[in-house]
Design an enzyme around this catalytic site. Structure first.
Site, PDB file in Angstrom:
ATOM      1  N   GLY A  38       0.836  -1.194   0.000  1.00  0.00           N
ATOM      2  CA  GLY A  38       0.000   0.000   0.000  1.00  0.00           C
ATOM      3  C   GLY A  38       0.867   1.239   0.000  1.00  0.00           C
ATOM      4  N   LEU A  39       0.232   2.367  -0.122  1.00  0.00           N
ATOM      5  CA  LEU A  39       0.960   3.633  -0.154  1.00  0.00           C
ATOM      6  C   LEU A  39       1.672   3.916   1.167  1.00  0.00           C
ATOM      7  CD1 LEU A  39      -1.797   5.834  -1.845  1.00  0.00           C
ATOM      8  CD2 LEU A  39       0.370   5.127  -2.910  1.00  0.00           C
ATOM      9  N   SER A  40       2.633   4.802   1.115  1.00  0.00           N
ATOM     10  CA  SER A  40       3.258   5.282   2.343  1.00  0.00           C
ATOM     11  C   SER A  40       2.185   5.954   3.196  1.00  0.00           C
ATOM     12  CB  SER A  40       4.365   6.295   2.001  1.00  0.00           C
ATOM     13  OG  SER A  40       4.940   6.825   3.177  1.00  0.00           O
ATOM     14  N   GLY A  41       2.111   5.557   4.454  1.00  0.00           N
ATOM     15  CA  GLY A  41       1.094   6.111   5.330  1.00  0.00           C
ATOM     16  C   GLY A  41      -0.188   5.310   5.368  1.00  0.00           C
ATOM     17  N   ALA A  42      -0.224   4.181   4.635  1.00  0.00           N
ATOM     18  CA  ALA A  42      -1.438   3.355   4.618  1.00  0.00           C
ATOM     19  C   ALA A  42      -1.564   2.470   5.851  1.00  0.00           C
ATOM     20  CB  ALA A  42      -1.469   2.497   3.355  1.00  0.00           C
ATOM     21  N   GLY A  43      -0.515   2.407   6.656  1.00  0.00           N
ATOM     22  CA  GLY A  43      -0.589   1.626   7.887  1.00  0.00           C
ATOM     23  C   GLY A  43      -0.064   0.209   7.769  1.00  0.00           C
ATOM     24  N   LYS A  44       0.764  -0.049   6.784  1.00  0.00           N
ATOM     25  CA  LYS A  44       1.275  -1.402   6.550  1.00  0.00           C
ATOM     26  C   LYS A  44       2.059  -1.940   7.748  1.00  0.00           C
ATOM     27  CE  LYS A  44       3.582   0.010   3.021  1.00  0.00           C
ATOM     28  NZ  LYS A  44       3.121   1.434   3.123  1.00  0.00           N
ATOM     29  N   SER A  45       3.053  -1.183   8.186  1.00  0.00           N
ATOM     30  CA  SER A  45       3.902  -1.650   9.287  1.00  0.00           C
ATOM     31  C   SER A  45       3.108  -1.773  10.581  1.00  0.00           C
ATOM     32  CB  SER A  45       5.078  -0.694   9.496  1.00  0.00           C
ATOM     33  OG  SER A  45       5.955  -0.726   8.392  1.00  0.00           O
ATOM     34  N   SER A 113       6.140  -1.725  -2.123  1.00  0.00           N
ATOM     35  CA  SER A 113       6.198  -2.632  -3.287  1.00  0.00           C
ATOM     36  C   SER A 113       5.195  -2.201  -4.349  1.00  0.00           C
ATOM     37  CB  SER A 113       5.968  -4.081  -2.861  1.00  0.00           C
ATOM     38  OG  SER A 113       4.839  -4.242  -2.027  1.00  0.00           O
TER      39      SER A 113
END
Length: 204
Positions: A38-45, A113
């Site tokens: 997902g985009l930066s800031g999407a909450g992946k981590s 990614s």
């Protein structure tokens, strides 16, 4: 020895004496890759770590999170953000994720990614059902509002070039196993969606 002077015929795969199946039996769960994109800031981590907590604490699973920023401090410290370097970054992560998986570990990866081809390449490294793509679907506007690193503002100002979602494309997954609306649901509700999928498909 210089790889260019080394004959590949001397490089052979060594089968382990402790098999992956033996590890599954001991761990009482399968091993696989959870690929958060997902985009930066999407909450992946944030989501990956919350899912790991649930798997580790509640289901007693062997887990490990590979985080985009953390990996660039070590394994991929020599890479920049050119197109070629981004492809290589994901290739390395895919190979490392596969090794973790073969060690019986549920591997959670949190990487933008942005390119489908790269994600599909990692999927092709493992057997069907072992790569679970999780699309953290958060609108660009929400990601920009969060902007915890201040990167979107820098990208808008032209300070940061080739930034995903602004000056470089993000290719959304076409058929991800899981779509998580990380811009709408709470963290725990998002994590439950992932864990419920794993239980429904007898992964844990």
């Amino acid at each position: 020895m210089d790889k260019n002077s080394f004959d590949d015929k001397y490089i052979r795969w060594h089968e382990p004496t402790v098999s992956r199946e033996m590890r599954h039996t001991k761990n009482k769960h399968q091993s696989f890759i959870l690929w958060f994109t997902g985009l930066s800031g999407a909450g992946k981590s944030t989501l990956a770590h919350r899912v790991e907590e649930i798997l580790f604490d509640t289901h007693h699973c062997n887990t490990f999170v590979l985080d985009g920023d953390n990996v660039r401090h070590g394994l991929c410290a020599d890479l920049g953000f050119s197109l070629d370097d981004r492809h290589e970054n994901i290739r390395r992560i895919g190979e490392m994720s596969k090794l973790f998986m073969q060690a019986g570990v549920i591997t959670l990866t949190a990487f933008i990614s942005p390119f489908r081809k790269d994600r599909d390449t990692v999927r092709s490294m493992v057997d069907q059902g072992e790569f679970i793509e999780i699309y953290c679907n958060t609108p660009l506007s929400v990601c920009e509002e969060r902007d915890v690193k201040g990167l979107y503002q820098k990208a808008r100002n032209g300070t940061v070039r080739e930034f995903t979602g602004i000056s470089s494309p993000y290719e959304k997954p076409l058929n991800p196993e899981i779509i998580v609306p990380t811009g709408e649901l709470s963290l725990d509700d998002c994590a439950i969606l992932v864990v419920d999928y794993l239980q429904k498909h007898s992964k844990i």
